[in-house]
Design an enzyme around this catalytic site. Structure first.
Site, PDB file in Angstrom:
ATOM      1  N   LEU A 125      14.147 -30.447  12.201  1.00 30.10           N
ATOM      2  CA  LEU A 125      15.129 -29.458  11.770  1.00 30.10           C
ATOM      3  C   LEU A 125      15.171 -29.351  10.251  1.00 30.10           C
ATOM      4  O   LEU A 125      15.054 -30.349   9.540  1.00 30.10           O
ATOM      5  CB  LEU A 125      16.518 -29.841  12.275  1.00 30.10           C
ATOM      6  CG  LEU A 125      16.661 -30.117  13.778  1.00 30.10           C
ATOM      7  CD1 LEU A 125      18.103 -30.478  14.102  1.00 30.10           C
ATOM      8  CD2 LEU A 125      16.196 -28.919  14.591  1.00 30.10           C
ATOM      9  N   GLY A 143      14.911 -33.511  -2.032  1.00 35.62           N
ATOM     10  CA  GLY A 143      15.991 -34.482  -1.882  1.00 35.62           C
ATOM     11  C   GLY A 143      16.395 -34.492  -0.418  1.00 35.62           C
ATOM     12  O   GLY A 143      15.601 -34.169   0.458  1.00 35.62           O
ATOM     13  N   CYS A 165      15.859 -36.828   4.567  1.00 38.16           N
ATOM     14  CA  CYS A 165      14.633 -37.065   5.339  1.00 38.16           C
ATOM     15  C   CYS A 165      13.446 -37.531   4.511  1.00 38.16           C
ATOM     16  O   CYS A 165      12.907 -38.609   4.744  1.00 38.16           O
ATOM     17  CB  CYS A 165      14.250 -35.796   6.112  1.00 38.16           C
ATOM     18  SG  CYS A 165      15.409 -35.400   7.442  1.00 38.16           S
TER      19      CYS A 165
END
Length: 475
Positions: free
Chosen positions: A158, A280, A283
């Site tokens: 996602l 950033g 993940c």
């Protein structure tokens, strides 16, 4: 099908809501009373476009609780979607995963159940979770666990700000399991999405031409490694173009033209080739660190992934260097940052470049003003000791500022009254950390425009009057 989701963070709530929307009965479990109260009232705990609307549409098939006993025993599929934050050594902190597995084992029912690692977890976690569930079951029930459990890995891909779209219309669905029954159950669970048979929500329409989603079935370990590999490769592309951007500045080239020139090669592709401040969020930093740490456990190094991390975090210091080049002295200056969230359409501040840049500037004696259309209240709450001056409008950020830095490419920032803002500033210096704005337009409005991988652009100046001719004196 009956589904339980353990954890209502970014991944958990998105998974639960989309599965309920396509027809399943979902119970979400969380230990945070405030978050549960918010969800029961139909309010999303995070800022994500479309999430609250989908919560409303799926409300009849959604329940929220803090009790494993309410969610787990009747579930056909149980998703573990708890946080796995990084430890100082780069490995993920698995305490929440361990607690979730124990809670499942204590309450799991008698029917065949698939437990799915939805969190990004280290390689081998599927086997570990399986062992933890068996151990908890034996401790609580006082008997050995019967073989009506299968553990699977179903990594998420996602994008924050597009999570609902990516959940309903994914590029692919990856499922890893050693038990064929688990693959069959998860194919059935995802069938409405795989075959695109659900009615799309009006606010997130189905992409034109999408008729089916590929289902990738793998072994458990391969699925776990696919997630880390995907994020590492995307991180590499961003760091690569930022490294090229540094060279482009030195030789007088335009990195946006370079990115287009290489990105139209079908083997490379244009996505994730936008030079800027770098990545950033929750993940890329965490997953690349975990990948390096896992490799070390097996006696391997990953110098390419390590270099991508080094280049990325160097970008934040380069913003400070650009400000030094323009202003010469930073102590006592006022600098405004436009954007706090690590990317637009989210309020997520995890590993946000803006906060890192602000900290570096404050250390150098800068007065830092900030604006973000969504994330300011969260920044106040999560970073109370960071001496930021929060401004309700971008115009307030510009007032008597020595420079502005565009950090997050919120769409609203394209439409700001930039000419007025230039007049408000002490020095009309604009550092565009995302190459987001039209640099010729910004220069025409009075800014000295400084981008990433681009030559700075001065505002146009009035043509100088013709100098008087020298008079020759004889003698």
């Amino acid at each position: 099908m009956k589904v339980a989701v353990i954890g209502t963070g970014y991944v958990g709530i998105t998974t639960g809501v989309t599965l309920a929307y396509v027809g399943h009965h979902v119970t979400c479990v969380d230990v945070n009373p405030a978050k549960l109260a918010s969800l029961k009232a139909g309010k999303a705990p995070i800022y994500e476009p479309g999430l609250e609307e989908l919560l409303s549409l799926a409300a009849e098939r959604l329940a929220f609780t803090d009790s494993y006993a309410e969610a787990v025993p009747e579930a056909d599929v149980i998703f573990i979607a708890v946080g796995t934050p990084p430890l100082p050594d780069g490995n993920p902190d698995l305490q929440y995963l361990q607690a979730a597995a124990a809670g499942i084992g204590e309450h799991i029912g008698e029917g065949f159940t698939v437990v799915v690692n939805k969190s990004t977890v280290p390689i081998g976690s599927g086997n570990w979770v399986d062992a933890l569930i068996h151990e908890a079951f034996a401790t609580r029930q006082g008997k050995l666990f019967q073989e009506h459990l299968a553990v699977a890995s179903n990594p998420e891909f996602l994008r924050e700000g597009s999570a609902i779209h990516d959940s309903l219309y994914p590029d692919r669905m990856v499922v890893g399991a050693e038990d064929q029954r688990a693959l069959e159950v998860l194919y059935t669970l995802y069938r409405p999405i795989l075959e695109q048979t659900f009615t799309p929500p009006s606010f997130i329409p189905r992409p034109e031409g999408l008729q089916a989603v590929p289902f990738i079935a793998t072994d458990l370990t391969s699925a776990e490694l696919i997630k880390y590999s995907a994020n590492a490769f995307l991180a590499l592309k961003i760091s690569f173009i930022n490294e090229i951007a540094a060279l482009a500045e030195r030789v007088g080239a335009d990195v946006t033209q370079i990115a287009k020139g290489i990105g139209l090669d079908a083997r490379i592709g244009t996505r994730f080739l936008q030079a800027g401040i770098g990545w950033g969020g929750s993940c890329f930093g965490k997953d690349t660190a975990a990948l390096i740490a896992t490799a070390q456990d097996y006696g391997l190094s990953m110098p390419i992934v390590a270099a991508a991390r080094e280049v990325n975090y160097r970008q934040r210091e380069r913003i400070v260097e650009k400000l030094l080049a323009e202003l010469k002295i930073l102590k006592g200056r006022t600098i405004g940052l436009l954007g706090l969230a690590f990317k637009p359409n989210t309020d997520d501040l995890r590993d946000a470049p803006a906060l890192d840049i602000a900290h570096r500037l404050i250390e150098r004696g800068v007065r830092v003003r900030v604006h973000d259309p969504v994330a300011m209240e969260k920044a106040r709450r999560e970073h109370p000791h960071l001496a930021l001056h929060y401004c309700e409008t971008p115009e307030e950020v510009a007032e008597e500022a020595d420079a502005l830095v565009l950090v997050t490419e919120w769409a609203m920032y394209r439409e700001l009254p930039w000419e007025e803002m230039a007049r408000r500033m002490r020095r009309a210096v604009l550092v565009d950390g995302r190459n987001f704005l039209d640099r010729a337009q910004m220069a025409a409005l009075g800014f000295r425009y400084v981008g990433i991988g681009l030559n700075p652009l001065e505002p146009p100046r009035l043509a100088a009057k013709e100098a008087p001719r020298a008079v020759r004196v004889e003698g």
